[in-house]
Design an enzyme around this catalytic site. Structure first.
Site, PDB file in Angstrom:
ATOM      1  N   SER A  67       0.864  -1.179   0.000  1.00  0.00           N
ATOM      2  CA  SER A  67       0.000   0.000   0.000  1.00  0.00           C
ATOM      3  C   SER A  67       0.897   1.224   0.000  1.00  0.00           C
ATOM      4  O   SER A  67       2.057   1.166   0.429  1.00  0.00           O
ATOM      5  CB  SER A  67      -0.886   0.013   1.256  1.00  0.00           C
ATOM      6  N   TYR A 114      -1.618  -0.679  10.514  1.00  0.00           N
ATOM      7  CA  TYR A 114      -1.761  -0.887   9.063  1.00  0.00           C
ATOM      8  C   TYR A 114      -0.505  -0.415   8.339  1.00  0.00           C
ATOM      9  O   TYR A 114       0.047  -1.127   7.487  1.00  0.00           O
ATOM     10  CB  TYR A 114      -2.997  -0.144   8.548  1.00  0.00           C
TER      11      TYR A 114
END
Length: 275
Positions: free
Chosen positions: A138, A151
Site C-alpha cells: 500500500s 496498518y
C-alpha cells in the site's frame, strides 16, 4: 503458453480484478479465498472472460493451506508462473487506542500471510527457474499517515520483505513486484477493525474518494509483471508524493505531512510552531 496465476484474496475487490485481467489474456487463474460462495461466483466470471478457473478454499494464516495450494497446482497445471499475495485486512486508530491484539491480527494476515505465500511458492518458482511474485502492499507502506499505525507498519514490512525477496530470487530468474496503491474503491472496509468510530469513518471516506478503480490497479499490475517492474505506484499523485519524501529534507517533509493530513486522518495534529 498462457500464464498460470495464483491469487490469494481472489474472490473480491482487487484480487477479483487481477483475476479477470489475466482471464482476459487467456490465463489459467487459481483464486484462493475464505469466502466459498464469492469464490465460486468469481470462478464463473473468469471462465466468461476467457480464462480457465480454479477456486481453492485457503486461509493465509495457515501455512498448510498455502503449501497444499502449491502442490495442487503442480499436479493440475504442472506448476505456476505468477503468485499474487493479495489477501489483506485493515485497521485504524491512534497508538493508545489500538490494542495489541489488533496489531497481532493485522500482522498475521498482511505481513505473515505474504511470507507464508512466498515460503510455499518460492521453492517451486526457483526449481522452474522462472516466474514472478507480486506482493500487494500500500502507499501506506511508503508514506505513513497518522491514526493508522498497525496498518502502516504491516504494509511497510511487506515493502521491506519484497525488496529482500527481489535480491534473493534475482539469480533464479524469478521476478518480484511490490504494489503500493493509495486508497481506491474496494471492499477493504469490510475487514476494518478499530475501536475509534472517527477512524473508521475517515478510512471509509478515503476509500470512497479514491480516484482510481480496482480495475485500473489490476492493469498496472499486469503491465508491471510484463516489464519486471519492482515498485508499482498506480496513482500518479502518489508517485509525486513518494519523490517528495525521497528528496525533501526530513524535517520539511514531516511538516508538510502534518499539514496535509491534519483534516483527513484521525490523530493528526497541526505542525508545531518554530521556536
Amino acid at each position: 503458453m498462457s500464464d498460470r496465476i495464483f491469487i490469494t484474496g481472489g474472490a473480491s475487490g482487487l484480487g477479483r480484478e487481477i483475476a479477470l485481467r489475466w482471464a482476459r489474456a487467456g490465463a489459467r487463474v487459481c483464486i484462493a479465498d475464505l469466502h466459498d460462495e464469492r469464490g465460486t461466483a468469481v470462478a464463473a466470471e473468469i471462465g466468461q472472460a476467457g480464462g480457465t478457473a480454479l477456486y481453492l478454499h485457503c486461509d493465509v494464516t495457515q501455512s498448510d493451506d498455502l503449501h497444499a495450494a502449491a502442490q495442487r497446482l503442480v499436479v493440475e497445471w504442472g506448476g505456476v508462473d505468477i503468485v499474487v499475495n493479495n489477501a489483506g485486512v485493515a485497521t485504524a486508530g491512534v497508538v493508545n487506542a489500538e490494542p495489541i491484539e489488533q496489531w497481532q491480527w493485522i500482522l498475521n494476515i498482511n505481513l505473515l500471510g505474504v511470507v507464508r505465500g512466498c515460503q510455499a511458492f518460492a521453492p517451486l518458482l526457483r526449481a522452474q527457474r522462472r516466474g514472478h511474485i507480486v506482493n500487494i502492499a500500500s502507499m501506506a507502506g511508503l508514506v505513513h499517515p497518522p491514526g493508522m499505525g498497525s496498518y502502516n507498519a504491516s504494509k511497510a514490512a511487506v515493502v521491506a520483505f519484497s525488496e529482500t525477496l527481489y535480491l534473493e530470487l534475482a539469480n533464479d530468474n524469478v521476478g518480484v513486484s511490490v504494489v503500493c496503491p493509495s486508497f481506491f474503491q474496494t471492499n477493504l472496509a469490510e475487514s476494518l477493525r478499530t475501536t475509534d468510530p472517527k477512524a473508521a469513518a475517515a478510512v471509509q471516506r478515503l476509500l470512497r474518494k479514491g480516484r482510481i478503480t480496482a480495475s485500473g490497479v489490476a492493469d498496472s499490475i499486469f503491465n508491471a509483471v510484463q516489464s519486471n517492474q519492482f515498485l508499482v505506484l498506480p496513482h500518479a499523485d502518489d508517485r509525486k508524493t513518494y519523490l517528495m519524501k525521497c528528496y525533501l529534507p526530513v524535517r520539511t517533509y514531516l511538516k508538510k505531512m502534518l499539514h496535509l493530513t491534519r483534516k483527513s486522518f484521525p490523530g493528526a495534529r497541526a505542525a508545531p510552531k518554530e521556536a
